[in-house]
Enzyme design. Structure first.
Site, PDB file in Angstrom:
ATOM      1  CG  ASP A  22      -2.323   0.480   0.859  1.00  0.00           C
ATOM      2  OD1 ASP A  22      -2.465   1.709   0.716  1.00  0.00           O
ATOM      3  OD2 ASP A  22      -3.255  -0.332   0.722  1.00  0.00           O
ATOM      4  CG  HIS A  35      -5.535   3.330   1.426  1.00  0.00           C
ATOM      5  ND1 HIS A  35      -5.104   2.124   0.921  1.00  0.00           N
ATOM      6  CD2 HIS A  35      -6.882   3.269   1.447  1.00  0.00           C
ATOM      7  CE1 HIS A  35      -6.147   1.375   0.635  1.00  0.00           C
ATOM      8  NE2 HIS A  35      -7.237   2.033   0.941  1.00  0.00           N
ATOM      9  CG  ASN A  49     -14.753   0.362  -4.050  1.00  0.00           C
ATOM     10  OD1 ASN A  49     -15.048  -0.707  -3.537  1.00  0.00           O
ATOM     11  ND2 ASN A  49     -14.065   1.285  -3.426  1.00  0.00           N
ATOM     12  CB  SER A  57      -9.563  -1.160  -0.337  1.00  0.00           C
ATOM     13  OG  SER A  57      -9.804   0.034   0.340  1.00  0.00           O
TER      14      SER A  57
END
Length: 1036
Positions: free
Chosen positions: A209, A240, A330, A406
């Site tokens: 990430d 994130h 998404n 996520s």
């Protein structure tokens, strides 16, 4: 842990051609055979934009980087290239790739010379991934994808990635959001395992990430932080990566993670500008393998499952016993929007639900689209987990809430870490692997009552149920889904929406084989159908399946037909499909591991419906992204320019499918050419938004089917304008190449060829506007016009804006100088025994970007084409066309000459063959047409079909996209031998199509001829004997 920089510029080629999976010396478990073939490059590069571009050179084995460098320098004679040092933590381990720069002027020669080297596997662009991360302090942020406001953002093509709130909903950072709600860890029962002493201890968890800050107070065990980007920092400046790690292993009381003692390995693979390159991922993946990571979470994704360096490295990751968990995407509530790598069978793909156990609106839906248009997709996601308003760690301290898949992904990854710690450390590698963990998750999941299998997979994860499975787990193989029940609606949608019946195209059900016994496995015995009663013998099943199960997973597809003797049967058919899987002995074992897999079937069967109610959907002529730049159908849509949802009845046309079933129509799918169906069986052939070309044999057969056989034909076209396509091209800074649409919304020149025998053609206008028929208002969104139509037909015209004249490209601009003019868009006519209807826009049937639907119009059209029922409004005298519409050939839309269309086509440069999605009796032939010489001869490499065989025939496949058919039965029958004579490879004469009566008829005729021949010979001999006897008596 010291960061380094590799200055990475963007590159020229999009992805590679034909990449075999070779053995790697570093791999503990290597692929046993070749990989599928990739598609060709998208477009040519643009000269003069940048002098140097970066490429990934992959090798056939692992070596220290310096050895690869010496190898290239000693063998490459071409100038214009250079080695790029990668100073990162993986540099001290052997590697299987190099990063080089190549001057644009020398690109062709250098790449050609590289690909000829024996140790070079392939050469690929150093593609970048880009996603829009949520920044702390922002109250609202819309979904961000590759295209914003009609313009392409820098970086690799991707979808709205799996960390943002669905559909632009607001994200709140307020802690009180979950004040009245239990911790997500408690909702899944994690505290029960903590009480037993299981906390994720000694489990190595990799978070790929944006990194994490040192000495973060929410983590007990940050084991290592590594930076793989070109920025000189290890810290997370976006938040994130910290949030994802917190969901897995946070210890703050307000935002507890699932496995607080898990060892966190933070891989910083994204920059502060949210950019990453394939080479960074490849190095990071190699490092994860070398350092024996146990679990890896990846919250990125996109539609490009043909980015082979990335995809194959994911296979390598899982082959080395790293359990990968990834967000499914998404892009919901749209179907056919699964993101890669979560759509891979060896990866645990996670979807999102809310706290009411409803599928979250943002969660991407299945099925997988790798197999389309010539097969059928797999069930994904694997499981779903809570993904809305989840609490996690902020960058420095405190908690916040986020929503998205996520968020759901690290929820499952945290559970996986907790479950890994349940198994004693000295036995983990013997028990746990990507397949066994997925078995525990899907078998323990709780099926939700509302969603179907392509929305929820196996259901909501159940941590404690999976724990019970793993406690007593012994290595075995299984199949997912393990049940197909036509009475279980809506879970078994779309199968439960339409029963089976005799004479239909095969219904394909594609399942996943999970092999917990080993990274490599094989199907030992042919799958067998065991009916539970006599009625089950009416079902005929052919099987296609993985020749090699690797890594850990494979597939089994059922091709199901009801036999002709079941044409009047109504009822249920039940039984099991069984097959055995084996793997080589594990370390320390002598005998190979063997397991029996069982798939339970409960199928609903009805009598064959009347012809007028049967519709055949053409899937064969669909082309989607990847591999080509297939543009969207509506030019009003500015943030999703690619047509990537599959264009299948069960993806972006699923609402239309449900409507047709509600109207008592039966819809079947054709994934083979138009010569591969019997027109006598169908009322209507439905062609919607098609991009491919047509074989001449298809054009000839369709004309005969309509005029002489009475087939109805319905065509929903789309825009096609060469000038607009040229203006839609863009320069991709990532691949350093120009991307140009391969075709328009549909391939109008090809459709015009198909419709030419009927005197019908579409034009090249791009029409937009609202219109009303019989009180029904509809939106015409970037549709085309009709420019040829025979006299005597019925044509409906309406006033629209024509944006093709305005030069509008990325969106439809209604400039002040644009005027509305009547344009014909709907035509209906009787043609011989059949009936035809054409319409210039498919957006009203496609749920992807629909403004208003036109299902009402489709129903009226189908009533006409299938049943000759004429709606008084559609067939009003005012719409009757007394004289034909006509334009000269030079005014019809023309094909582009600057695009290598054969690279994307299933027709151009290909051979006409009926595939495994057509009726069993014509597999491997050219179809039903009787007029073309050699049409039904058996082709080399294709099997002779035994029409008289029993139930259990099978067909092995390793690559579902390129079937290698090997149809087998229990024994070779007499009919099989006779068909071998009939359809010999060199037969060049008109022959009848294979059918159930041809073999017994030939045997009977042959027998009769033999009998007559023997009878005549016997009669002649008798007459001779009689004559001879008379002579002897008279002359002693």
């Amino acid at each position: 842990m010291i960061a380094h920089s590799h200055r990475t510029s963007v590159v020229v080629v999009f992805f590679s051609v034909a990449i075999p999976l070779l053995s790697f010396s570093l791999l503990r478990n290597s692929p046993p055979r070749a990989s599928p073939t990739a598609a060709p490059n998208l477009n040519s590069s643009s000269p003069g934009v940048d002098l140097k571009n970066n490429y990934i050179v992959r090798f056939t084995e692992y070596k220290i980087a310096g050895e690869h460098r010496e190898y290239l320098q000693s063998r490459l004679r071409s100038p214009g290239w250079g080695w790029i040092e990668r100073r990162n933590p993986a540099a001290r381990f052997p590697t299987d790739f190099a990063l080089v720069w190549i001057e644009e002027s020398a690109r062709e020669g250098v790449v050609r010379e590289l690909e000829r080297l024996g140790m070079v596997k392939d050469v690929n662009v150093d593609a970048s991934y880009r996603r829009g991360l949520l920044r702390e302090g922002k109250r609202r942020r819309a979904r961000v994808g590759a295209f914003v406001d009609g313009k392409k953002r820098p970086g690799k093509i991707f979808t709205a990635m799996s960390f943002s709130e669905g559909e632009g909903e607001s994200l709140s950072w307020k802690r009180e959001l979950l004040a009245d709600r239990s911790q997500v860890t408690s909702l899944f029962g994690a505290d029960a395992l903590w009480a037993k002493g299981f906390t994720g201890s000694k489990v190595k968890m990799a978070v790929f990430d944006t990194g994490i800050r040192d000495k973060h107070p929410h983590f007990r065990n940050i084991k290592e932080r590594t930076n793989w980007t070109n920025e000189d920092t290890l810290n997370d400046n976006l938040g994130h990566g910290t949030f994802v790690a917190g969901v897995v292993a946070g210890v703050d009381a307000e935002c507890l993670g699932f496995a607080p003692d898990t060892e966190i390995y933070a891989f910083r693979v994204f920059t502060d500008a949210q950019v990453s390159y394939t080479s960074w991922f490849l190095d990071a993946f190699n490092y994860a393998i070398a350092t024996n990571i146990d679990v890896l979470n990846l919250s990125i994704g996109g539609p490009d499952y043909l980015d082979l360096p990335f995809v194959e490295k994911v296979w390598e990751i899982t082959a080395n016993n790293i359990i990968m968990v990834s967000a499914i995407g998404n892009d919901g509530p749209l179907y056919g929007t699964l993101n890669n790598p979560a759509d891979q069978s060896d990866v645990i793909g996670v979807g999102g639900i809310d706290y009411s156990d409803h599928i979250a609106s943002f969660s991407s839906r299945g099925m997988s689209t790798w197999e389309l248009p010539h097969g059928y997709g797999r069930v994904k996601p694997d499981v779903v987990a809570y993904g809305r308003d989840i609490m996690g760690s902020k960058i420095s301290t405190g908690c916040k809430s986020l929503s998205g898949t996520s968020v759901a992904s690290p929820v499952v990854a945290g559970m996986v870490c907790l479950l890994v710690s349940v198994i004693p450390e000295n036995n983990r590698k013997h028990i746990l692997n990507p397949a066994s963990m997925k078995q525990a998750l899907v078998e323990g999941a709780a099926k939700l009552s509302g969603p179907n299998m392509y929305e929820q997979g196996a259901g909501r994860v159940d941590l404690l149920a999976s724990y019970e499975i793993l406690k007593s787990y012994q290595p075995r193989a299984s199949i997912f889904p393990s049940v197909l029940d036509y009475t279980d609606c809506p879970y078994s949608w779309p199968f439960c929406r339409q029963p089976l019946y005799a004479g239909a195209m095969p219904v394909i059900f594609n399942t996943t084989i999970l092999n917990g016994m080993g990274v490599v496995g094989y199907v030992e015995s042919q799958p067998t159908w065991h009916p539970s009663d006599e009625e089950g013998n009416l079902l005929s099943i052919h099987f296609t399946y993985s020749e090699v199960i690797w890594p850990w997973t494979g597939y089994l597809a059922l091709h199901m037909q009801i036999k002709e003797e079941g044409a009047q049967f109504s009822g249920d058919i039940e039984g099991n499909v069984t097959f055995r899987v084996y793997s080589p002995p594990a370390q320390g074992e002598k005998d190979r591991r063997i397991s029996t897999c069982v798939l339970q079937l409960k199928l609903k069967v009805v009598p064959t419906p009347p012809r007028s109610k049967r519709i055949l959907w053409d899937q064969f002529h669909n082309i989607k992204y990847p591999p080509g730049y297939i543009p969207r159908d509506s030019l009003d849509v500015r943030n999703d320019i690619l047509d990537w949802h599959g264009d299948h009845l069960h993806t972006n046309f699923h609402i239309m499918f449900n409507m047709l079933r509600d109207a008592d129509y039966y819809v079947e799918t054709l994934g083979s050419p138009l010569t591969c169906f019997d027109a006598h069986q169908y009322g209507t052939l439905l062609l919607v938004d098609l991009e491919d070309e047509y074989f001449q044999e298809e054009i000839d057969k369709l004309r005969d089917d309509v005029i002489n056989t009475g087939l109805g034909l319905v065509v929903f076209s789309e825009w096609y304008n060469v000038d607009t396509m040229v203006k839609m091209r863009f320069f991709d800074d990532n691949t350093r190449s120009w991307w140009t649409p391969v075709t328009g919304g549909s391939n109008v020149p090809a459709l015009n060829d198909l419709l030419a025998p009927f005197g019908i053609a579409f034009g090249d206008k791009i029409l937009n506007g609202d219109f009303t028929i019989n009180g029904e208002q509809s939106r015409y969104a970037s549709g085309t016009d009709i420019v040829r139509f025979p006299g005597g037909g019925y044509v409906h015209s309406f006033p629209f804006f024509d944006s093709s004249e305005s030069g509008a490209t990325q969106n439809v601009l209604r400039a002040s100088d644009m005027s509305m003019a009547d344009s014909p868009i709907l035509g209906l006519i009787e043609a011989g025994e059949g009936r035809i209807a054409v319409y210039g826009d498919s957006n009203c049937l496609d749920s992807s970007h629909m403004v208003t639907n036109c299902y009402w119009l489709l129903r009226k059209i189908l009533d006409f084409t299938g049943g000759n029922i004429k709606d008084p409004v559609l067939f009003a005298n005012s719409a009757k066309q007394d004289s034909p519409l006509y334009v000269d050939d030079n005014q019809l839309p023309s094909r582009r000459t600057d695009v290598n269309f054969s690279a994307y086509s299933a027709v151009m440069g290909k051979e006409l063959i009926c595939g495994s999605d057509s009726r069993f009796e014509i597999w491997g032939t050219k179809g039903y047409n009787l007029q073309v010489r050699g049409r039904n001869r058996r082709l080399p490499g294709y099997p002779v079909i035994d029409l008289g065989r029993g139930l259990n025939s099978s067909n092995r496949m390793f690559d579902s996209r390129r079937p290698k058919l090997n149809v087998k039965s229990k024994s070779d029958s007499l009919g099989n031998k006779y068909l071998g004579l009939l359809y010999g490879d060199e037969l060049e004469m008109p022959v009848l199509a294979a059918s159930h009566w041809i073999v017994p008829s030939l045997i009977a005729v042959t027998g009769l001829l033999l009998f007559l021949s023997f009878w005549r010979i016997r009669q002649k001999r008798r007459r001779r004997r009689k004559s001879s006897g008379s002579g002897r008596f008279s002359n002693p």
